[in-house]
Design a protein around this motif. Structure first.
Motif: not given
Length: 755
Positions: A348-366
């Protein structure tokens, strides 16, 4: 058997105590109509107390430590109450009376001693640590109960003095009655104050009403005064025995056998420790004060002061409870945003953090590969330890500024601002094993990576799905082409589900021949799919989709049933000796289905095919870690079907697998056959495998034979069965018919042999 003895004895003791109470309840009203011996009402009383002593001793015998001490003190205290009852019987038989039955100082001393022993046992119970708020709440709860008891006691004292006066004997009786009442208050206080208790809460609550016994006995004394053969103490003592026996029974039910001696104290959460008791106490006090005011027209100083103090305490207690609830809400919010096992952020926290991120980011799923096999093979404790260890490694690699989360199961996520070289560092770190509850485990991962500013989580999921399917060597970075692949896979899944019910699927059969002459002795079933427009879909395209969607279970059941039906047809047309076996491939996902052995057994029975004529081909990887998959293979072997290890030597190869897995045949992979005719080193494995198989009594089938020279060399090395394009490609069932001997000739040969 450990449960039977104590539970049967406990049931008998409880039944006797209940019978004693019923007998007393019948004797008291009967005694208001019929005169009988003064001793009769004491029979159920002493019997119930004796039963309670035995019950408490039984509870003590099945425990140790503080529990044993508590139940020993309880049994001794009840024994003192029993002695007091016997002393009171002596009082009424040796001292003539016409009003209130006599109670000697000796009797009262026994009652007080018994009560004191029970209180001492309660006070010695460990209560566990608490926070300052919990301690404050417990103190306020104790104060509320104490003030309520004080108000009730002041009212009781006035009533007692009116009935019994202020003589020495009345004074001692009053002390005994109040001591018993204090015991009940102590029990309630102990339940509220203890955060952790080794004694079951049910047992403590059964002991709590004993505090009412003393006041109730004095009330009954005045009510039963017209009938000298009845006695208030005798009337209530059976309840003492019953409640104590039920308390001991609660202990037996928690500790089913002597093997539970080291049972840990049970948590008593704050919101369950009696948060309603202060409100109940305030309500009861209000009712008591109202009754006093209605009867007398005024309130005494004790009632007014006590009620005022009680209300202040209740308000203070509720204020502390609200503060504690606020802390609890913060704790719940923290737990909702964090994973309980690893301490990482939650999905829940992770998806919210990804949605709120602005600018260029990298998401790594393992995703951890083969985690289910590790968890099944080494046990859940090792699986949990592996997850915790991997979480620590991932956190260290990602750094303090990254958001690291456990998304559920064996899947993790990392959110990093900008680009990152995390994946390369993770792959390098995974070359070192992790400690999983004493086991060194090398972790292989599937990694999906998405970089950019929009829709990163979904894109990383798509990349991870491709990585898990085996694309990109376990690491896939998102690009637009993956969307097309995803769409294609979704289309294949939908079409495959339809194809299962519209007859688009069919089987081909590749012969397995006997060397050196090449006579077909068995076949391997191979699934094919022709769509309505005539286009052929490759198994390499739809089998992985079936695995991912779970359709492989239904598809596998269809293959098994179809292959058995065809085997039955060949037996009927060509005789039982025409083909030794028909083989079907079973995937790792199918082996995790506990219903698979039943599916195979049902297909064999439905078509009348002997189990020995069906071969189940599995891969080494599917059963290497043991667990549920290996258990399924053992169940299949018990049916009588043959088990063959397919592509042997290319998966998690282990010679130990040939001992733990019930294997009947090994199929040597084509890569080893291709080396035949080359250097001795190239032929070494093929030579070694046939020697091992011969020693262990296993059949060996060489796969992928494409030339006559390979077939000749295999025969020279000791191979007697082979399969490959040199002999035949996968063929329809009708073409296999043409290779098999005529059914009539086969039947004639059988008749000749019988003659």
């Amino acid at each position: 058997m450990a449960r039977t003895g104590p539970h049967r004895a406990g049931a008998r003791l409880t039944a006797i105590a209940m019978l004693a109470v019923v007998a007393e309840v019948l004797l008291i009203p009967l005694g208001t109509y019929v005169a009988f011996s003064k001793l009769l009402v004491w029979v159920p009383a002493t019997a119930a107390l004796a039963v309670a002593v035995a019950a408490a001793r039984t509870a003590a015998a099945g425990t140790d430590g503080p529990l044993r001490t508590f139940w020993r003190r309880t049994s001794t205290g009840i024994a003192a109450v029993l002695l007091a009852a016997l002393s009171q019987i002596a009082d009424i038989t040796t001292h003539p009376y016409t009003g209130i039955p006599p109670v000697s100082a000796r009797t009262l001393l026994c009652y007080v001693a018994g009560t004191s022993l029970v209180i001492a046992g309660l006070l010695r119970l460990p209560g566990g640590g608490s926070s300052w708020r919990q301690l404050t709440t417990a103190v306020l709860d104790v104060a509320v109960v104490a003030v309520t008891a004080g108000i009730a006691a002041s009212q009781y004292m006035g009533w007692f003095n009116d009935r019994f006066g202020v003589s020495a004997s009345a004074w001692w009786m009053n002390i005994a009655v109040l001591a018993i009442a204090v015991a009940g208050v102590v029990v309630v206080i102990k339940i509220m104050a203890a955060r952790r208790s080794p004694v079951p809460r049910a047992a403590l609550w059964w002991l709590a009403p004993l505090g009412l016994v003393g006041p109730l006995s004095t009330v009954l004394m005045t009510l039963l005064k017209p009938w000298p053969h009845l006695n208030g103490s005798a009337a209530v003592l059976p309840l003492v025995g019953l409640f104590a026996t039920l308390a001991a029974r609660a202990q037996w039910r928690q500790a089913p056998g002597r093997g539970t001696r080291a049972r840990q104290p049970v948590d008593l959460p704050g919101h369950q420790r009696g948060s309603a008791i202060p409100l109940v106490a305030a309500g009861l006090t209000s009712v008591l004060v109202a009754i006093v005011f209605v009867r007398t027209g005024h309130l005494g100083a004790a009632q007014v002061a006590g009620t005022t103090l009680l209300l202040l305490l209740v308000v203070a207690r509720q204020a502390v409870a609200l503060a504690e609830n606020s802390t609890l809400l913060d704790s719940v919010a923290h737990q909702a945003m964090h994973d309980e096992l690893t301490g990482l952020y939650s999905r829940r926290y992770f998806t919210a953090a990804v949605a709120a991120a602005t600018g260029t980011h990298t998401v790594v799923l393992i995703d951890l590969k083969e985690f289910r096999s590790i968890n099944d093979g080494l046990g859940p404790a090792a699986g949990d330890a592996l997850l915790v260890a991997f979480a620590g490694r991932l956190t260290a690699l990602a750094g303090h500024h990254a958001v690291v989360a456990r998304l559920g199961g064996d899947e993790f996520g990392v959110l990093v601002a900008g680009a990152t070289d995390l994946t390369s560092r993770l792959v390098a770190a995974n070359a070192e094993p992790l400690d999983a509850a004493g086991h060194d485990v090398l972790v292989e991962v599937s990694v999906g990576v998405a970089e950019g500013a929009l829709d990163l989580y979904r894109q990383a999921e798509i990349a991870l799905r491709e990585a898990a399917a085996g694309t990109g060597g376990g690491l896939v970075r998102y690009d637009a082409s993956l969307e097309q692949r995803l769409t294609r896979r979704a289309t294949i899944a939908a079409d495959l589900r339809r194809a299962l019910h519209t007859g688009e699927l069919y089987l081909l059969y590749q012969p397995i021949v006997e060397l050196p002459h090449g006579r077909p002795i068995a076949v391997e079933s191979l699934i094919r799919w022709r769509q309505p427009d005539g286009r052929i879909v490759s198994p390499a395209d739809f089998i992985p989709v079936a695995e991912d969607t779970g359709l492989i279970v239904e598809l596998g059941a269809w293959i098994i049933d179809t292959a058995c039906a065809q085997a039955a047809a060949w037996r009927q047309r060509h005789g039982a000796d025409a083909l030794r076996s028909v083989a079907v491939n079973v995937s790792a996902r199918q082996l995790l289905d506990p219903a698979l052995p039943d599916v195979v057994a049902a297909a064999l029975a439905r078509h009348g095919v002997p189990a020995a004529q069906l071969t189940i081909e599995i891969t080494e990887t599917a059963v290497f870690a043991g667990g549920r998959a290996l258990a399924t293979v053992h169940a299949l072997s018990r049916l009588g079907v043959s088990i063959a290890l397919d592509d042997f030597g290319t998966g998690h190869s282990s010679l130990g697998l040939l001992r733990t897995c019930p294997v009947d045949a090994i199929k040597v992979d084509k890569s080893f056959v291709d080396g035949l005719g080359g250097t001795p080193q190239q032929e070494a494995i093929a030579i070694a495998l046939t020697g091992i198989a011969e020693t262990m009594g296993l059949r060996t089938v060489a796969e992928g034979v494409e030339t006559a020279e390979q077939a000749r060399r295999l025969f020279e090395l000791g191979y007697r069965q082979a399969q490959g394009f040199h002999f035949a490609r996968p063929l329809p069932a009708a073409d296999i018919d043409a290779m098999l001997p005529d059914g009539g000739a086969a039947a004639s040969r059988r008749r000749d042999r019988a003659a």
